[in-house]
Scaffold this motif. Structure first.
Motif, PDB file in Angstrom:
ATOM      1  N   ALA A  94     -21.775 -91.120 -65.965  1.00  0.00           N
ATOM      2  CA  ALA A  94     -21.485 -91.024 -64.530  1.00  0.00           C
ATOM      3  C   ALA A  94     -20.532 -89.868 -64.247  1.00  0.00           C
ATOM      4  CB  ALA A  94     -20.886 -92.341 -64.029  1.00  0.00           C
ATOM      5  N   PHE A  95     -19.565 -89.647 -65.126  1.00  0.00           N
ATOM      6  CA  PHE A  95     -18.636 -88.515 -65.011  1.00  0.00           C
ATOM      7  C   PHE A  95     -19.412 -87.205 -65.057  1.00  0.00           C
ATOM      8  CE2 PHE A  95     -14.755 -86.387 -67.257  1.00  0.00           C
ATOM      9  CZ  PHE A  95     -14.398 -85.753 -66.077  1.00  0.00           C
ATOM     10  N   ILE A  97     -22.663 -86.696 -64.366  1.00  0.00           N
ATOM     11  CA  ILE A  97     -23.524 -86.537 -63.196  1.00  0.00           C
ATOM     12  C   ILE A  97     -22.713 -86.154 -61.958  1.00  0.00           C
ATOM     13  CG2 ILE A  97     -25.062 -87.774 -61.607  1.00  0.00           C
ATOM     14  CD1 ILE A  97     -25.987 -89.405 -64.052  1.00  0.00           C
ATOM     15  N   SER A  98     -21.561 -86.804 -61.791  1.00  0.00           N
ATOM     16  CA  SER A  98     -20.730 -86.484 -60.622  1.00  0.00           C
ATOM     17  C   SER A  98     -20.202 -85.057 -60.697  1.00  0.00           C
ATOM     18  CB  SER A  98     -19.575 -87.482 -60.501  1.00  0.00           C
ATOM     19  OG  SER A  98     -18.715 -87.394 -61.626  1.00  0.00           O
ATOM     20  N   GLY A  99     -19.881 -84.594 -61.907  1.00  0.00           N
ATOM     21  CA  GLY A  99     -19.410 -83.217 -62.065  1.00  0.00           C
ATOM     22  C   GLY A  99     -20.500 -82.194 -61.823  1.00  0.00           C
ATOM     23  N   ASN A 101     -22.953 -82.463 -59.907  1.00  0.00           N
ATOM     24  CA  ASN A 101     -23.312 -82.445 -58.488  1.00  0.00           C
ATOM     25  C   ASN A 101     -22.227 -81.883 -57.578  1.00  0.00           C
ATOM     26  OD1 ASN A 101     -25.981 -83.493 -58.580  1.00  0.00           O
ATOM     27  ND2 ASN A 101     -25.159 -85.518 -58.986  1.00  0.00           N
ATOM     28  N   LEU A 102     -21.108 -81.460 -58.147  1.00  0.00           N
ATOM     29  CA  LEU A 102     -20.077 -80.828 -57.322  1.00  0.00           C
ATOM     30  C   LEU A 102     -20.573 -79.488 -56.807  1.00  0.00           C
ATOM     31  CD1 LEU A 102     -16.827 -81.505 -59.401  1.00  0.00           C
ATOM     32  CD2 LEU A 102     -17.562 -82.663 -57.304  1.00  0.00           C
ATOM     33  N   PRO A 112     -15.277 -85.613 -53.351  1.00  0.00           N
ATOM     34  CA  PRO A 112     -16.161 -85.612 -54.516  1.00  0.00           C
ATOM     35  C   PRO A 112     -15.437 -85.240 -55.811  1.00  0.00           C
ATOM     36  CG  PRO A 112     -17.269 -84.591 -52.663  1.00  0.00           C
ATOM     37  CD  PRO A 112     -15.845 -84.795 -52.238  1.00  0.00           C
ATOM     38  N   ALA A 115     -13.237 -88.251 -56.755  1.00  0.00           N
ATOM     39  CA  ALA A 115     -14.083 -89.313 -57.309  1.00  0.00           C
ATOM     40  C   ALA A 115     -14.531 -88.977 -58.721  1.00  0.00           C
ATOM     41  CB  ALA A 115     -15.290 -89.537 -56.405  1.00  0.00           C
ATOM     42  N   CYS A 116     -14.879 -87.718 -58.952  1.00  0.00           N
ATOM     43  CA  CYS A 116     -15.290 -87.269 -60.279  1.00  0.00           C
ATOM     44  C   CYS A 116     -14.167 -87.469 -61.287  1.00  0.00           C
ATOM     45  CB  CYS A 116     -15.698 -85.794 -60.214  1.00  0.00           C
ATOM     46  SG  CYS A 116     -16.211 -85.079 -61.795  1.00  0.00           S
ATOM     47  N   ILE A 119     -13.608 -91.186 -62.111  1.00  0.00           N
ATOM     48  CA  ILE A 119     -14.600 -91.741 -63.047  1.00  0.00           C
ATOM     49  C   ILE A 119     -14.229 -91.368 -64.485  1.00  0.00           C
ATOM     50  CG2 ILE A 119     -17.015 -91.680 -63.765  1.00  0.00           C
ATOM     51  CD1 ILE A 119     -17.727 -91.177 -60.807  1.00  0.00           C
TER      52      ILE A 119
END
Length: 230
Positions: A94-95, A97-99, A101-102, A112, A115-116, A119
């Motif tokens: 998840a870390f 994917i969130s990174g 997508n920044l 964002p 949140a990254c 996580i």
């Protein structure tokens, strides 16, 4: 490479990657953020809010680990380890994917990014809690300061003519146990920085796969033990 050394390498890798990618954020050595927050207050850094939010996220990771182990009460340490490895692997994914997508040119004040970072801190909170919740031999694998201090003290004992052979034997065994974890952490930190330089947040797939492998190995060992008992 045994579990402790792989976990040490993972901690160094993820902590350095988050530091270079998220404006100096520590995810594994979370108390290091106190220093960065103090520096930012004096005008020498940025991302105070990001670093502040790492603390509740880290606490959440520790609490989640406690809930998993003390709530489910796994029959053996290996079963508990399997659960925590799997949870940490999912959080690192998840870390990643969130990174990924920044948006380009992201800044430390955007949600964002916060949140990254949170996580990542949750994932490393799980690893920090692991060694305290699951009984197993090994050394601390997320913060190396204590390990380095102990190795230096043991090395001094080995060099001292005033120290008895029994004490030297214990010191020698402790160095053999701790030094590989320290080296693994340092190697992981270097590789983490280089991997981010060339791969960006996709580099987090490497520790994710390492944790998934540890979870699978623990699961296989769990089943082997269960079959042997039955």
């Amino acid at each position: 490479m045994n579990d402790d050394n792989l976990l040490s390498a993972t901690a160094g890798y993820v902590d350095t990657l988050s530091f270079v990618s998220l404006f100096g954020l520590f995810t594994a050595h979370v108390t290091g953020n106190f220093v960065l927050i103090g520096a930012a207050v004096a005008g020498y850094g940025q991302g105070i809010f990001l670093k502040l939010m790492a603390f509740p996220a880290f606490i959440l990771g520790v609490a989640l680990s406690s809930l998993i182990i003390r709530g489910r009460k796994p029959e053996t340490p290996m079963r508990g380890a399997c659960l925590l490895y799997a949870v940490q692997a999912l959080l690192l994914l998840a870390f990643c994917i969130s990174g990924v997508n920044l948006r380009p040119g992201f800044n430390p004040e955007s949600w964002p990014v916060v949140a990254c970072g949170m996580i990542g801190a949750i994932a490393m909170g799980v690893q920090n809690a692991h060694s305290r919740l699951v009984a197993r031999p090994g050394v601390p694998n997320t913060v190396m300061t204590g390990n380095v201090t102990q190795v230096i003290l043991d090395a001094l004992d080995l060099c001292s003519p005033r120290v008895g052979e029994d004490v030297k034997a214990v010191a020698r065994a402790r160095i053999v146990k701790m030094l590989p974890a320290i080296i693994a952490f340092a190697v992981g930190a270097t590789v983490g920085a280089l991997a981010y330089k060339f791969l960006g947040f996709w580099a987090l797939l490497l520790p994710t796969m390492a944790l998934a492998w540890l979870a699978m190995r623990a699961w296989m060992h769990r089943n082997a033990v269960g079959n042997a008992v039955s």
